[in-house]
Design an enzyme around this catalytic site. Structure first.
Site, PDB file in Angstrom:
ATOM      1  N   GLU A  48       0.863  -1.183   0.000  1.00  0.00           N
ATOM      2  CA  GLU A  48       0.000   0.000   0.000  1.00  0.00           C
ATOM      3  C   GLU A  48       0.904   1.240   0.000  1.00  0.00           C
ATOM      4  O   GLU A  48       1.898   1.291   0.731  1.00  0.00           O
ATOM      5  CB  GLU A  48      -0.893   0.005   1.257  1.00  0.00           C
ATOM      6  CG  GLU A  48      -1.857   1.182   1.293  1.00  0.00           C
ATOM      7  CD  GLU A  48      -2.845   1.130   2.467  1.00  0.00           C
ATOM      8  OE1 GLU A  48      -2.511   0.544   3.518  1.00  0.00           O
ATOM      9  OE2 GLU A  48      -3.951   1.703   2.326  1.00  0.00           O
ATOM     10  N   LYS A 122      -9.769   1.613  -2.673  1.00  0.00           N
ATOM     11  CA  LYS A 122     -10.045   1.166  -1.300  1.00  0.00           C
ATOM     12  C   LYS A 122     -11.505   1.454  -0.945  1.00  0.00           C
ATOM     13  O   LYS A 122     -11.960   2.611  -1.033  1.00  0.00           O
ATOM     14  CB  LYS A 122      -9.098   1.881  -0.339  1.00  0.00           C
ATOM     15  CG  LYS A 122      -9.045   1.307   1.055  1.00  0.00           C
ATOM     16  CD  LYS A 122      -7.926   2.010   1.836  1.00  0.00           C
ATOM     17  CE  LYS A 122      -7.588   1.362   3.134  1.00  0.00           C
ATOM     18  NZ  LYS A 122      -6.395   1.974   3.750  1.00  0.00           N
ATOM     19  N   CYS A 163      -5.737  -3.156   2.549  1.00  0.00           N
ATOM     20  CA  CYS A 163      -5.498  -2.972   3.981  1.00  0.00           C
ATOM     21  C   CYS A 163      -6.763  -3.051   4.842  1.00  0.00           C
ATOM     22  O   CYS A 163      -7.228  -4.133   5.157  1.00  0.00           O
ATOM     23  CB  CYS A 163      -4.739  -1.669   4.212  1.00  0.00           C
ATOM     24  SG  CYS A 163      -3.870  -1.728   5.799  1.00  0.00           S
TER      25      CYS A 163
HETATM   26  N1  LIG Z   1      -3.735   1.351   5.930  1.00  0.00           N
HETATM   27  C1  LIG Z   1      -4.725   0.825   6.601  1.00  0.00           C
HETATM   28  O1  LIG Z   1      -5.825   0.705   6.123  1.00  0.00           O
HETATM   29  C2  LIG Z   1      -4.378   0.374   7.983  1.00  0.00           C
HETATM   30  C3  LIG Z   1      -5.374  -0.607   8.561  1.00  0.00           C
HETATM   31  C4  LIG Z   1      -5.050  -0.952   9.956  1.00  0.00           C
HETATM   32  O2  LIG Z   1      -3.981  -0.697  10.463  1.00  0.00           O
HETATM   33  C5  LIG Z   1      -6.076  -1.629  10.740  1.00  0.00           C
HETATM   34  O3  LIG Z   1      -5.854  -1.806  11.939  1.00  0.00           O
HETATM   35  O4  LIG Z   1      -7.123  -2.004  10.192  1.00  0.00           O
END
Ligand SMILES: NC(=O)CCC(=O)C(=O)O
Length: 289
Positions: A48, A122, A163
């Protein structure tokens, strides 16, 4: 007795160090994608925000278009995929849409000829507030994507999330029910949420769906002012085993998705055919109020 070779996809996760210098990030990514291909990778995954620092204050500064005219990162990714002859899940880049000026956290995916197959924006923005530990609000700058994403390979279809999308089991379940062999998530968990949730969520998504899960994080930066990436890029099997992982250092993780093992798991644990959709046809209708 002749033995039949089992079909397996070689996957490589490039856990690279990301700097504030976009040109340098693109060059490092290119070197590592080519190296992964030399080691036999069919599918290479970048982290990412692999082309820019991860942070709400940076997204607009680094944003570039994907279409109608691709920016420098998309052009560089296309060339990497073509020269390495790999499927490339091109991490994510901050994407600006020229017509609306909206900014997205976007994953472009390329085939072995360097054609842009699809993009995933996303879907679930990372807005959290853990008192005294971490506050992050992607929605202050970013817009959320409006579609789920998968792409076709000669091994089968593969779905993409980014993520925070990993926390939402519905995405992975839809991908599995539509026949995907796995999900790939460019990711940047952090030193607060990473140790608690990162591996657990990947193993959960894998066993829920009896398919492969892979994540790719940036390496942790030494700069104390930058986002503290958890690292730990990982590949998990359909029965929830961690097949390959790493720490927070710069490295490339190699593993295989053995499709025979996935079929064996699905025969042993036939949960696909045991679901009771007559009892839970639409969970969104299940709130008490
Ligand atoms: N970059 C993100 O979306 C981080 C996601 C994350 O750390 C989580 O705990 O969920």
């Amino acid at each position: 007795m002749t033995s039949v070779a089992r079909k397996a996809l070689n996957i490589a996760l490039v856990q690279m160090k990301v700097t504030a210098n976009k040109a340098l990030n693109l060059q490092v990514a290119r070197e590592k994608v080519l190296q992964a291909s030399q080691k036999g990778a069919d599918l290479v995954v970048l982290p990412e925000c692999f082309n820019s620092p991860y942070g709400v204050q940076h997204f607009k500064d680094y944003a570039e278009p994907v279409s109608p005219t691709p920016g420098e990162s998309v052009q560089a990714l296309a060339a990497m995929a073509k020269d390495a002859r790999v499927y490339l899940v091109g991490g994510t880049i901050p994407e600006v849409v020229p017509a609306t000026q909206k900014v997205y956290n976007t994953c472009p995916v390329f085939d072995r000829q360097g054609n842009l197959l699809t993009t995933h924006r996303k879907v679930h923005l990372f807005d959290i507030d853990v008192p005294g530990k971490i506050t992050f609000k992607e929605s202050a700058v970013l817009s959320a994507g409006d579609h789920l994403t998968q792409f076709q390979t000669e091994f089968g279809a593969i779905a993409v999330g980014i993520c925070y999308d990993l926390r939402f089991p519905e995405m992975a379940m839809i991908a599995a029910r539509q026949g995907c062999i796995g999900m790939v998530y460019p990711a940047a968990f952090n030193t607060t949420t990473g140790p608690v949730f990162f591996e657990l969520l990947q193993r959960a998504r894998a066993v829920d769906n009896l398919f492969y899960v892979a994540t790719c994080s940036p390496a942790r930066s030494e700069d104390p002012k930058s986002y503290p990436a958890w690292g730990h890029s990982t590949v998990v099997s359909p029965i929830g085993e961690v097949l390959a992982t790493c720490g927070h250092e710069e490295t490339t993780v190699h593993s295989q998705w053995d499709l025979g093992a996935m079929e064996e798991a699905r025969t042993s644990y036939p949960i696909y055919h045991q679901r009771r959709f007559d009892l839970y046809p639409d969970v969104s209708q299940s709130n008490k109020n």
